[in-house]
Design an enzyme around this catalytic site. Structure first.
Site, PDB file in Angstrom:
ATOM      1  N   GLU A  21      48.605  13.283  60.112  1.00 26.49           N
ATOM      2  CA  GLU A  21      47.149  13.063  60.066  1.00 26.49           C
ATOM      3  C   GLU A  21      46.787  11.600  59.793  1.00 26.49           C
ATOM      4  O   GLU A  21      47.633  10.805  59.379  1.00 26.49           O
ATOM      5  CB  GLU A  21      46.524  13.951  58.989  1.00 26.49           C
ATOM      6  CG  GLU A  21      47.072  13.692  57.595  1.00 26.49           C
ATOM      7  CD  GLU A  21      46.081  14.012  56.493  1.00 26.49           C
ATOM      8  OE1 GLU A  21      44.925  13.572  56.594  1.00 26.49           O
ATOM      9  OE2 GLU A  21      46.489  14.665  55.518  1.00 26.49           O
ATOM     10  N   LYS A 155      46.790  19.999  45.897  1.00 29.17           N
ATOM     11  CA  LYS A 155      46.511  18.975  44.896  1.00 29.17           C
ATOM     12  C   LYS A 155      46.002  19.550  43.578  1.00 29.17           C
ATOM     13  O   LYS A 155      45.108  20.407  43.568  1.00 29.17           O
ATOM     14  CB  LYS A 155      45.468  17.997  45.442  1.00 29.17           C
ATOM     15  CG  LYS A 155      46.114  16.777  46.084  1.00 29.17           C
ATOM     16  CD  LYS A 155      45.091  15.916  46.762  1.00 29.17           C
ATOM     17  CE  LYS A 155      44.470  16.645  47.860  1.00 29.17           C
ATOM     18  NZ  LYS A 155      44.298  16.329  49.131  1.00 29.17           N
TER      19      LYS A 155
HETATM   20  N1  PSU Z   1      46.096  14.868  50.679  1.00 35.56           N
HETATM   21  C1  PSU Z   1      46.453  13.596  50.384  1.00 35.56           C
HETATM   22  N2  PSU Z   1      45.673  12.605  50.818  1.00 35.56           N
HETATM   23  C2  PSU Z   1      44.571  12.845  51.578  1.00 35.56           C
HETATM   24  C3  PSU Z   1      44.214  14.192  51.903  1.00 35.56           C
HETATM   25  C4  PSU Z   1      45.010  15.154  51.425  1.00 35.56           C
HETATM   26  O1  PSU Z   1      47.458  13.355  49.744  1.00 35.56           O
HETATM   27  O2  PSU Z   1      43.923  11.902  51.969  1.00 35.56           O
HETATM   28  C5  PSU Z   1      43.076  14.467  52.803  1.00 35.56           C
HETATM   29  C6  PSU Z   1      43.548  15.352  53.956  1.00 35.56           C
HETATM   30  O3  PSU Z   1      43.144  14.767  55.163  1.00 35.56           O
HETATM   31  C7  PSU Z   1      42.842  16.669  53.734  1.00 35.56           C
HETATM   32  C8  PSU Z   1      41.567  16.174  53.124  1.00 35.56           C
HETATM   33  O4  PSU Z   1      42.639  17.396  54.918  1.00 35.56           O
HETATM   34  O5  PSU Z   1      42.020  15.192  52.201  1.00 35.56           O
HETATM   35  C9  PSU Z   1      40.797  17.267  52.469  1.00 35.56           C
HETATM   36  O6  PSU Z   1      39.502  16.845  52.274  1.00 35.56           O
HETATM   37  P1  PSU Z   1      38.373  17.877  51.834  1.00 35.56           P
HETATM   38  O7  PSU Z   1      38.761  18.298  50.449  1.00 35.56           O
HETATM   39  O8  PSU Z   1      37.093  17.107  51.879  1.00 35.56           O
HETATM   40  O9  PSU Z   1      38.390  19.004  52.817  1.00 35.56           O
END
Ligand code: PSU
Ligand code: MN
Length: 299
Positions: A21, A155
């Protein structure tokens, strides 16, 4: 969509390809570590005998298999939009740049015919989601799109139990790699016991294939814990998370800005240590993802 010649060739020949990604580059880590990490992740995938395909959107065109120059630009350029499923048509129509989240990357990987995708951590249900409804679109995507995502669990800034409940409801298999404890990104110890442990890439590939063969649409989540030597101290990281959550609340951070804000703040609060852990866990996921892609090709 523009698929690089290398990725196109690999897909045509049935060689292993691993999607990556770009939100993690543009919004997940600071420059230049974001670029260095993205290139290092690609190198690990190549070392393991698979072809990396970093995915993003340039001037409204989806790119599957970015060049090193394009990765550099994603790391450096300011104001690249964080793009999830809902944002795709807007960015396409307006011919904008877009850094794709797990959800959007899954969609584009699937369109290109890539089955395995490596990231750091998928999005999930934020703490307090019972009230705020702040649940990442990544979970919806895992429910519907046929791509396996290798992630260091979920996370620790999120509500892990709630996230796992949602994944169960949506029928997403969660496979824990070589441990029965759910990975919580910065550490191996969430305290949550997992039902389904896999011990090899082949085991993962067999389950992915069984899902595909039986037309059980949707993705799988492989929870691959950070190696112990790179893990954060539980007390230190939990303290930083609590503080960052409070700061986000006080600053009124909402919606798609929440995850980038928390990641950045936690890096600052840990004096950069959480970033080092984050980098190491992505590299670790890259190795496993490449091995799974290889086994899948053989089956
Ligand atoms: N995990 C990481 N770094 C990131 C992300 C996840 O270690 O930058 C990003 C990914 O692209 C994931 C997004 O899809 O955060 C999720 O964002 P949200 O919680 O707004 O859906
Ligand atoms: Mn959200």
């Amino acid at each position: 969509m523009k698929v690089s010649s290398e990725v196109k060739f690999a897909l045509k020949k049935g060689l292993p390809v691993v999607a990556l990604e770009s939100t993690i580059i543009s919004h997940g880590m600071p420059y230049p570590k974001n670029v260095q990490t993205a290139l290092a992740v690609e190198a690990v995938i190549r070392d393991h005998g698979a072809v990396p395909a970093t995915i993003g959107i340039i001037d409204g065109e989806a790119i599957v298999g970015m060049s090193p120059e394009e990765i550099e630009e994603f790391g450096k350029r300011k104001g690249i939009k964080k793009v999830s499923r809902r944002d795709l048509p807007i960015v396409f129509a307006r011919k904008e740049w877009g850094a794709t989240t797990v959800a959007a990357t899954m969609i584009l990987a699937n369109m290109a015919g890539i089955e395995v995708f490596v990231t750091g951590g998928v999005g999930g249900a934020h703490r307090g989601a019972q009230e705020t409804f702040d649940i990442s679109a990544d979970l919806e995507e895992l429910a519907r799109t046929n791509v396996t995502v290798v992630s260091a669990g979920v996370k620790a800034i999120l509500d892990l139990n709630l996230t796992l409940e949602i994944l169960e409801t949506k029928g997403v298999p969660v496979l824990s790699y070589q441990t029965d404890e759910f990975a919580d990104f910065y550490t191996r110890h969430s305290g949550i016991k997992m039902e389904n442990v896999i011990n090899s890439p082949l085991e993962a590939a067999k389950i992915i294939k069984a899902k595909r063969d039986n037309k059980l649409d949707g993705g799988l989540l492989i929870a691959n814990p950070i190696p112990e030597e790179f893990a954060m101290d539980t007390k230190v990281i939990n303290g930083a998370i609590e503080k960052a959550l409070k700061m986000a609340d006080e600053a009124g951070v909402k919606g798609k800005d929440v995850t980038p804000f928390l990641l950045k703040t936690i890096v600052e609060l840990t004096g950069g240590d959480s970033l080092e852990s984050n980098i190491k866990l992505v590299l670790n996921n890259a190795a496993l993802g490449a091995e799974i892609a290889k086994e899948l090709c053989k089956l």
